[in-house]
Design a protein around this motif. Structure first.
Motif, mmCIF file in Angstrom:
data_model
loop_
_atom_site.group_PDB
_atom_site.id
_atom_site.type_symbol
_atom_site.label_atom_id
_atom_site.label_comp_id
_atom_site.label_asym_id
_atom_site.label_seq_id
_atom_site.Cartn_x
_atom_site.Cartn_y
_atom_site.Cartn_z
ATOM 1 N N LEU A 335 88.449 38.528 21.196
ATOM 2 C CA LEU A 335 89.151 37.089 20.519
ATOM 3 C C LEU A 335 88.385 35.792 21.060
ATOM 4 N N GLU A 336 88.640 35.667 21.838
ATOM 5 C CA GLU A 336 87.984 34.208 23.085
ATOM 6 C C GLU A 336 86.188 34.507 22.988
ATOM 7 N N MET A 337 86.044 35.688 23.152
ATOM 8 C CA MET A 337 84.153 35.011 23.026
ATOM 9 C C MET A 337 83.664 35.269 21.544
ATOM 10 N N LEU A 338 85.147 35.394 20.655
ATOM 11 C CA LEU A 338 84.064 34.796 19.064
ATOM 12 C C LEU A 338 83.756 33.847 18.626
ATOM 13 N N LEU A 339 85.791 33.623 19.346
ATOM 14 C CA LEU A 339 85.460 32.117 19.013
ATOM 15 C C LEU A 339 84.696 31.316 19.623
ATOM 16 N N ALA A 340 84.505 31.744 20.692
ATOM 17 C CA ALA A 340 83.746 30.660 21.588
ATOM 18 C C ALA A 340 82.375 30.718 20.444
ATOM 19 N N ALA A 341 81.715 32.133 20.806
ATOM 20 C CA ALA A 341 80.694 31.965 18.934
ATOM 21 C C ALA A 341 81.027 31.004 18.051
ATOM 22 N N VAL A 342 81.426 31.442 17.595
ATOM 23 C CA VAL A 342 81.875 30.639 16.281
ATOM 24 C C VAL A 342 81.943 29.045 16.385
ATOM 25 N N ALA A 343 82.303 27.991 17.661
ATOM 26 C CA ALA A 343 82.171 27.209 17.897
ATOM 27 C C ALA A 343 80.195 27.008 18.096
ATOM 28 N N GLU A 344 80.146 27.690 18.552
ATOM 29 C CA GLU A 344 78.519 27.257 18.879
ATOM 30 C C GLU A 344 77.151 27.640 17.667
ATOM 31 N N THR A 345 78.185 28.161 16.485
ATOM 32 C CA THR A 345 77.276 28.676 15.509
ATOM 33 C C THR A 345 77.572 27.494 14.221
ATOM 34 N N ASP A 346 78.614 27.561 14.583
ATOM 35 C CA ASP A 346 79.619 27.224 13.282
ATOM 36 C C ASP A 346 79.010 27.386 12.443
ATOM 37 N N SER A 347 79.523 29.127 12.728
ATOM 38 C CA SER A 347 79.446 29.972 11.275
ATOM 39 C C SER A 347 80.342 31.442 11.714
ATOM 40 N N THR A 348 80.588 31.853 11.016
ATOM 41 C CA THR A 348 81.042 33.124 11.081
ATOM 42 C C THR A 348 80.626 34.531 9.954
ATOM 43 N N LYS A 349 79.140 33.997 9.920
ATOM 44 C CA LYS A 349 78.455 35.135 9.435
ATOM 45 C C LYS A 349 77.566 36.094 10.530
ATOM 46 N N PRO A 350 78.095 37.453 10.129
ATOM 47 C CA PRO A 350 77.646 38.880 11.447
ATOM 48 C C PRO A 350 76.168 38.220 11.835
ATOM 49 N N ALA A 351 75.361 37.625 10.917
ATOM 50 C CA ALA A 351 74.486 38.258 11.181
ATOM 51 C C ALA A 351 73.697 36.824 12.897
ATOM 52 N N ALA A 352 74.827 35.310 12.361
ATOM 53 C CA ALA A 352 74.504 34.781 13.164
ATOM 54 C C ALA A 352 74.895 34.583 14.175
ATOM 55 N N LEU A 353 76.768 35.661 14.382
ATOM 56 C CA LEU A 353 77.291 35.809 15.142
ATOM 57 C C LEU A 353 76.304 36.440 16.369
ATOM 58 N N ALA A 354 75.765 37.832 15.598
ATOM 59 C CA ALA A 354 75.305 38.599 15.948
ATOM 60 C C ALA A 354 74.191 37.504 17.214
ATOM 61 N N LYS A 355 73.322 37.098 16.270
ATOM 62 C CA LYS A 355 72.508 36.869 17.636
ATOM 63 C C LYS A 355 72.904 35.563 18.329
ATOM 64 N N GLN A 356 73.989 34.876 18.506
ATOM 65 C CA GLN A 356 74.555 34.146 19.112
ATOM 66 C C GLN A 356 75.418 34.617 20.275
ATOM 67 N N LEU A 357 75.637 36.249 20.451
ATOM 68 C CA LEU A 357 76.488 36.606 21.376
ATOM 69 C C LEU A 357 75.952 37.692 21.784
ATOM 70 N N THR A 358 75.030 38.170 21.451
ATOM 71 C CA THR A 358 73.625 38.838 22.469
ATOM 72 C C THR A 358 72.596 37.831 23.397
ATOM 73 N N GLY A 359 73.859 38.450 24.754
ATOM 74 C CA GLY A 359 73.537 37.872 25.498
ATOM 75 C C GLY A 359 74.319 36.873 25.967
ATOM 76 N N PHE A 360 75.251 36.444 25.577
ATOM 77 C CA PHE A 360 76.586 35.198 25.411
ATOM 78 C C PHE A 360 77.041 35.190 26.357
ATOM 79 N N ARG A 361 77.195 33.991 27.755
ATOM 80 C CA ARG A 361 78.210 34.298 28.594
ATOM 81 C C ARG A 361 78.892 32.569 28.481
ATOM 82 N N THR A 362 80.138 33.340 28.614
ATOM 83 C CA THR A 362 81.436 32.308 28.117
ATOM 84 C C THR A 362 83.036 32.486 29.039
ATOM 85 N N ASP A 363 83.507 30.813 29.327
ATOM 86 C CA ASP A 363 84.669 31.270 29.634
ATOM 87 C C ASP A 363 85.760 32.479 29.346
#
Lengths: 419, 283
Positions: A335-363
């Protein structure tokens, strides 16, 4: 002696009709999807982050499924209270399943088709995750899996919409490597549950120890999930005359096996017992002293020295009266990683989030972690430990815990993974 | 081999006690009691608490007794008025009862599995042909068989047993002959519930006490009841021990198939001998 019991007054047709009806009813927990929901807080500034959570409420792994169902609303509220993702708040809906793969698929279909969810997490066996993976493209669903550990999920069956926040079986075995080699045992028996995780665990353990000269592993024993009586397997283990035992049984199965093995006096016959996923806080009380001295992978250390973790453990302990364990921590990290990805993309769409999460590094509570670009497998440190006496309670707990660097935990990207 | 045979007997004896309870209440009252597994699970949890607080032996006496009383009251208060209804309605009601019991257990004990140590003097192991074997399992075998023989003797030699057997053949004629068949049904329900209690207490130190243990064993107990023949205690005994043996042998020799063996056995028996090993189902 064969006295007749009372004779049924019903016809065969009635018997079959009655049985069919009630057996159908026994599947009802699965059919009654979406029986509970929790918005995890209110007052979002933007569109909510809608997440479907499905989890087993029966079967050998139900104790973990129920733990995740308890954790999810707590985690959502905790993260929402901390601000969510740029004001967007998590909105959860729970879809229980009966632990069978078909019912998990049914729950996911229901979440997507009926309720329009596009993000999935929860508690999954490896078999369930593999089946759901096959439907992700068709359903347009982003799946963040905090539980299933079969190697193939980020190998042969990897998927652009699938991300895993738990180390794979082979990563857990890498975590054990130095500790197991240090035991100096040259003959091993193995007992693992008969599903993808169990077979992967046996194969990975065999590769691990047979890499040492003169070390052998007997053919594995694979009892089915929710096995009630391990007596026959225990007798076979006794007959193998090995010095070490490797186990890949979890939840209620782990309790049953270790309890029955203790009654046979088998545990004392091995110089060392090593397990993956066999021991955690939910089974400590039930396994009791039979678990003392066993080696394994705790999967998470609540004492991790970072502010995120300290706050999470404090809030969790206040809510549930105990510290979190690896499944709860992995779900929280998802959930932390998902939230961070949403914050980065400002989107909740699977395609945008998948793109962001690929290789995503976060605390996260487990420090700075990465979802590897090539296979979407989390890369992080892991822990090797031993079950010791808990002097405060008289029970057992993880002790002698050693952190293993993420580079030593990591496995190579599978050549079979084609995104 | 001796150890595997004992394993089969231990597992089969537990199945036998459960299957007897199911067969009895179905036989006379026509009640498909899908709550039987929940009663077994509830008994195991209760045994866990009573054993931890007081004594396992107290649990072995009181839990089946209390369940028998509950069974008697449930029959007098509910089953008695529902017997004329479609069997599926009654079956669904018992399934609803199972859900209620399961939720009560979750409220009282939570969802975490529990484990209970075997009671003294059966908390060790004995040597069987040089191999260790848990003495508690030997106790389970002896106690279960004693209970089964007791039930069989009651049915064969007591006056009430005679009435039960008569009512199972022709309920109306038995009633016309002056037997209180309502009371008979209540007694059989009490015995059935009590047997679920016995099995639940016996299994607590044997396996894990968990919420889903009842649902898992119920399916196997139904197979034992069906394979044995819905009207025979002897058939149920043979089916239980045979299924135990097949399961244990399958675990050792055909591990990949062992989970399927009970179902395969049921299919084969019903094809070859549709009434089960010793059953007399009316068609």
């Amino acid at each position: 002696m064969n006295p007749q019991l009372p004779r049924p007054q019903l016809s065969r047709r009635q018997i079959i009709k009655g049985s069919a009806g009630v057996l159908g009813m026994m599947a009802l927990p699965g059919l009654l999807s979406a029986c509970g929901s929790d918005d995890g807080g209110s007052g979002s500034d933007g569109d909510p982050i809608r997440i479907a959570v499905t989890s087993a409420t029966s079967g050998a792994l139900a104790i973990y499924g129920r733990a995740v169902l308890d954790l999810a609303p707590f985690a959502a509220k905790y993260l929402n209270d901390a601000g969510g993702a740029n004001g967007r708040k998590i909105e959860l809906k729970i879809y229980p399943n009966n632990g069978e793969t078909a019912d998990a698929i049914r729950a996911v279909e229901s979440a997507v088709r009926q309720d329009g969810f596009e993000i999935l997490t929860g508690y999954f066996s490896s078999a369930q995750s593999a089946a759901i993976q096959q439907s992700l493209d068709r359903l347009g669903l982003l799946f963040i899996d905090p539980d299933a550990q079969a190697d193939g999920l980020t190998g042969a069956t990897c998927n652009p919409l699938y991300f895993r926040t738990v180390p794979s079986v082979s990563m857990n075995l890498n975590t054990l490597a130095d500790g197991v080699r240090g035991l100096g045992i040259t003959s091993w028996s193995a007992l693992c549950s008969d599903y993808a995780f169990g077979h992967d665990a046996y194969d990975a353990f065999k590769r691990l120890v047979e890499g040492q000269p003169g070390t052998t592993v007997a053919p594995g024993h694979f009892p089915p999930l929710t096995h009630a009586d391990y007596g026959s397997y225990i007798s076979k283990l006794l007959g193998e005359g090995t010095k070490g035992l490797f186990t890949g049984v979890a939840g209620a199965d782990a309790i049953t096996f270790f309890k029955q093995a203790s009654q046979y006096g088998v545990l004392d016959r091995f110089d060392a017992i090593v397990g993956v996923n066999s021991f955690d806080v939910l089974v400590f009380d039930a396994i009791g002293d039979a678990g003392l001295g066993l080696y394994g992978v705790p999967g998470y250390d609540p004492a991790l020295d970072n502010e995120r973790n300290k706050k999470f453990v404090e809030a969790f302990t206040k809510e549930f009266g105990r510290e979190p364990f690896y499944i709860e921590a992995n779900t929280f990290v998802a959930l932390e990683m998902l939230l961070a990805a949403v914050a980065e993309t400002d989107s909740t769409k699977p395609a945008a989030l998948a793109k962001q999460l690929t290789g995503f590094r976060t605390d996260t509570i487990m420090g700075n972690v990465e979802l590897r670009a090539e296979d979407h497998q989390i890369q992080r440190e892991n822990w090797f430990g031993q079950i010791v006496r808990d002097e405060a309670t008289g029970g057992i707990k993880w002790g002698n815990t050693t952190a293993v660097n993420k580079d030593n935990v990591a496995t190579p990207v599978s050549a079979e993974c084609k995104m | 081999m001796a150890i595997q045979l004992l394993n089969a007997l231990a597992y089969g004896s537990l199945l036998l006690i459960l299957a007897l309870g199911l067969a009895m209440i179905f036989g006379l009252g026509g009640v498909f009691n899908f709550g039987h597994g929940a009663l077994y699970m509830f008994s195991a949890y209760t045994a866990y608490s009573l054993s931890s607080a007081v004594s396992f032996w107290l649990a072995l006496v009181t839990v089946p007794a209390v369940l028998a009383l509950v069974g008697y009251l449930v029959d007098r208060g509910a089953f008695r008025f529902l017997r004329s209804r479609d069997p599926i309605e009654l079956a669904i009601i018992t399934y609803g009862g199972a859900l209620v019991v399961e939720n009560i257990v979750v409220m009282v004990w939570g969802t975490q599995p529990r484990a209970l140590d075997a009671p003294a003097p059966f908390n060790g192991s004995v040597s069987v042909l040089g191999d260790p074997y848990p003495s508690y399992r030997l106790f389970v075998i002896v106690f279960s068989l004693a209970v089964a023989i007791g039930i069989a003797s009651w049915l064969r030699y007591s006056k009430m047993g005679l009435h039960v057997r008569a009512a199972s053949r022709d309920l109306r004629m038995t009633a016309v002959a002056g037997v209180d068949t309502d009371r008979l049904n209540a007694v059989v329900a009490a015995v059935s519930f009590g047997l679920a209690g016995v099995a639940g207490v016996l299994v607590a130190p044997y396996a894990t006490v968990s919420i889903d243990m009842g649902a898992r064993i119920l399916v196997i107990a139904l197979i034992v009841t069906t394979v044995g023949g819905l009207g025979s205690i002897g058939g149920a005994a043979i089916a239980a021990i045979a299924l135990g043996l097949i399961q244990v042998t399958g675990d050792v020799n055909l591990p990949g198939w062992s989970a399927l063996t009970p179902y395969v056995v049921m299919i084969v028996v019903l094809i070859v001998h549709p009434r089960g090993i010793a059953g007399r189902i009316e068609t």
